[in-house]
Design an enzyme around this catalytic site. Structure first.
Site, PDB file in Angstrom:
ATOM      1  N   ARG A  37      -7.305  -1.317  11.699  1.00 31.18           N
ATOM      2  CA  ARG A  37      -6.089  -0.757  11.092  1.00 31.18           C
ATOM      3  C   ARG A  37      -6.326   0.317  10.024  1.00 31.18           C
ATOM      4  NH1 ARG A  37      -6.512  -6.088   9.660  1.00 31.18           N
ATOM      5  NH2 ARG A  37      -6.858  -6.570   7.475  1.00 31.18           N
ATOM      6  N   PHE A  69       2.337  -1.030   9.888  1.00 29.45           N
ATOM      7  CA  PHE A  69       1.337  -1.221   8.839  1.00 29.45           C
ATOM      8  C   PHE A  69       0.923   0.134   8.248  1.00 29.45           C
ATOM      9  CE2 PHE A  69      -0.913  -5.621   9.205  1.00 29.45           C
ATOM     10  CZ  PHE A  69       0.296  -6.252   9.031  1.00 29.45           C
ATOM     11  N   ASP A 109       0.788  -1.245   0.000  1.00 29.92           N
ATOM     12  CA  ASP A 109       0.000   0.000   0.000  1.00 29.92           C
ATOM     13  C   ASP A 109       0.821   1.298   0.000  1.00 29.92           C
ATOM     14  OD1 ASP A 109      -1.547  -2.124   0.842  1.00 29.92           O
ATOM     15  OD2 ASP A 109      -2.044  -1.253   2.774  1.00 29.92           O
TER      16      ASP A 109
HETATM   17  C1  FRU Z   1      -3.750  -3.774   2.799  1.00 24.55           C
HETATM   18  C2  FRU Z   1      -3.072  -4.186   4.086  1.00 24.55           C
HETATM   19  C3  FRU Z   1      -3.440  -3.227   5.186  1.00 24.55           C
HETATM   20  C4  FRU Z   1      -2.279  -3.369   6.131  1.00 24.55           C
HETATM   21  C5  FRU Z   1      -1.131  -3.528   5.171  1.00 24.55           C
HETATM   22  C6  FRU Z   1      -0.018  -4.364   5.713  1.00 24.55           C
HETATM   23  O1  FRU Z   1      -3.091  -4.167   1.657  1.00 24.55           O
HETATM   24  O2  FRU Z   1      -3.412  -5.505   4.410  1.00 24.55           O
HETATM   25  O3  FRU Z   1      -4.695  -3.480   5.773  1.00 24.55           O
HETATM   26  O4  FRU Z   1      -2.103  -2.248   6.946  1.00 24.55           O
HETATM   27  O5  FRU Z   1      -1.651  -4.108   4.009  1.00 24.55           O
HETATM   28  O6  FRU Z   1       1.071  -4.377   4.838  1.00 24.55           O
END
Ligand code: FRU
Length: 560
Positions: free
Chosen positions: A187, A116, A58
């Site tokens: 998250r 994350f 992301d």
């Molecule tokens: C989305 C995700 C988020 C998380 C991140 C971890 O692609 O799963 O929800 O914060 O990637 O890398």
């Protein structure tokens, strides 16, 4: 993403630092200097951002600063080509196409607590108190995700870190977390400013709620409301975005403004894996109310996930987003990992506003951000009356990247037949591979992309045909219709913007041999005017390569 963390959470190093404002630095990860990367591989896009090495997912923390520098952070595993060991990579740009790799911005606080996704804001009024002497302080807010030694998921909490050097290096706040939780599925905070307070949207992923929180100072957060299950659920909500956008009429004049709540769902999207949906509505500072019951998707392909909108765009202007051009179904398997040591691309920057599309009503438009800095030679400019073909060998274009624009006007819909089409393909004469796209001007008016003729990646989830239906408009009262498409192709990614960006398609492909031949065939009716424009695009990475072909990134000055 579910289940993959087991791979990454195996303890590699017996160092454990628990103080909350310290970080754990894996000895294999460079600090204070960017990760070096080679951007010459035949699958490596030349006008898109991709990480120097390792696995990216992301986009995070995106903001534009007062000098006009765009900051892109991103989920990065610097030590592997699958997800895990998440850090925030960082790159900056002055035009959203030339990216300078910066040192990694956020390191995990502990070995098995990952950084994350999240966002960043410029706290120019020092609401947080971190910045008594400056107006360019940056606060990042993100999820820390704990994993236990057996690979099981621990709590996900929301935390902040502040930067006194404009977003290049961060200190963890010493009273984290700012939003505590016992849930392992909470998250991806995205923060914005509303009149007199900060607003965060955060996913309660497996409850399908988007929590809306408010804060005066980015430290103390109050739960305000839940945006309860809406639209497609998939099996998780992730990466919510919440952003105000102008509503424009057909002439581009601003007639209103609305909020967009974008939610990424994964897995379980209708096309498989990951996709992003959005809702249009109003916001009163604590509650979001949708204007209608419609679920809209940002893309008709399946390679645009977790897009984020830049913080810092002045009120009233169009928004700008970039997405992760991939899908969790195959992101960790695509061939760039083994062949070239990197995985994942960000989409091109897209300009967004809302408008009324014929028949389907309000949609978010996706337009390519100004390409001027990377436009190169005009390879073709043709005007066809009624019908025409074009065959273009672009093997001499070093970047392998092209921009294509087709504008069709004077369409008399009463003269159309089922054969009234535009077909555009990109092929490799060496391997016989072909990427096809096209539009049918009559009937259900579908636009399609077919990557099934490209042979470099075989995976059951890497489905190969995508289409949408575009109800194009009958223009200005003369009864004649018009239609357009714009597209960028860049070695292993194709992005198409149909009918002024009412529909956008993001499609990865992995050819065994570079695609070098463009073929276009337009077949309408006498009187229809088809104008075609093809430009080569300049590699934005080639300029930064050293004599060994390596892009070192910003090794000299952490603020340029
Ligand atoms: C989305 C995700 C988020 C998380 C991140 C971890 O692609 O799963 O929800 O914060 O990637 O890398």
């Amino acid at each position: 993403m579910a289940g993959i963390w087991k791979l990454a959470s195996v303890a590699l190093f017996a160092v454990s630092i628990t103080a909350q404002n310290s970080t754990y630095v894996n000895p294999a990860v460079p600090t204070g200097t960017p990760v070096a990367g080679v951007y010459t591989g035949s699958l490596r896009p030349q006008i898109h951002f991709s990480p120097p090495k390792g696995f990216m997912n992301d986009p995070n923390g995106m903001f534009v600063d007062a000098n006009g520098t765009w900051h892109l952070y991103y989920q990065l595993n610097p030590t592997g080509i699958v997800a895990g060991n998440q850090h925030w990579g960082h790159a900056t740009s002055n035009d959203l196409y030339h990216w300078i790799n910066q040192p990694i911005a956020l390191f995990p606080p502990e070995e098995t607590v990952y950084v994350f996704s999240g966002s960043a804001v410029v706290d120019s009024n020092n609401t947080s108190g971190f910045f008594p002497d400056q107006d360019n302080g940056v606060v990042a807010i993100f999820t820390l995700a704990r994993y236990y030694d057996d690979g099981s998921a621990g709590p996900q909490t929301q935390n902040i870190a502040y930067s006194r050097d404009g977003g290049y290096s961060f200190e963890y706040y010493d009273e984290n977390p700012v939003i505590d939780s016992t849930s392992s599925q909470f998250r991806d905070p995205k923060v914005s400013w509303y009149e007199d307070h900060w607003v965060a949207v955060i996913a309660y992923s497996q409850e399908f709620n988007i929590g809306i929180f408010t804060s005066p100072d980015l430290k103390d957060w109050t739960f305000a409301s839940n945006f309860t299950p809406h639209g497609l659920l998939g099996t998780q909500y992730e990466c919510p975005n919440f952003v105000k956008m102008p509503v424009r009429d057909a002439d581009g004049a601003v007639i209103d403004e609305k909020y967009v709540m974008a939610i990424s769902i994964q897995p379980g999207a209708p096309l498989g894996g990951s996709i992003t949906e959005y809702f249009v509505g109003d916001f009163n500072g604590t509650h979001f109310t949708t204007s209608d019951a419609v679920t809209r998707l940002t893309d008709f392909g399946k390679d645009n996930y977790a897009a984020q909108y830049f913080y810092g765009i002045p009120d009233g202007q169009n928004q700008i987003n970039m997405g992760w051009a991939s899908n969790w179904q195959y992101a960790q398997k695509v061939p760039t990992g083994n062949l070239e040591g990197w995985r994942s691309i960000m989409t091109t920057p897209r300009v967004n506003y809302l408008t009324e599309a014929p028949r389907i009503g309000l949609v978010m438009i996706d337009e390519l951000y100004d390409l001027t800095p990377i436009l190169d030679d005009q390879l073709n400019a043709s005007i066809f009356n009624g019908s025409g073909t074009l065959a273009l060998d672009y093997s001499s274009v070093e970047s392998g990247a092209l921009y294509l624009e087709v504008n069709v006007t004077n369409i008399n819909t009463t003269l159309l037949t089922e054969y009234s089409t535009l077909n555009v393909s990109f092929a490799s004469p060496a391997s016989g591979e072909i990427l096809q796209s096209g539009f049918y001007f009559s009937g259900d008016t579908p636009f399609f992309v077919n990557r099934g003729g490209i042979k470099g990646f075989d995976n059951v989830f890497f489905t190969d045909k995508f289409s949408t239906s575009d109800v194009y408009s009958t223009g200005s009262g003369d009864g004649l219709a018009s239609w357009s498409m714009k597209a960028v192709i860049d070695r292993s990614i194709f992005e198409v913007f149909v009918d002024g960006g009412i529909h956008a398609g993001t499609v990865l492909f992995y050819p065994q041999q570079p695609l070098t031949a463009l073929n276009l065939a337009a077949r309408l009716h006498p009187g229809a005017r088809i104008s075609v424009n093809v430009r080569s695009l300049k590699s934005t990475w080639a300029e930064f390569e050293n004599e060994n072909g390596t892009v070192l990134g910003n090794v000299t000055d952490s603020r340029s």
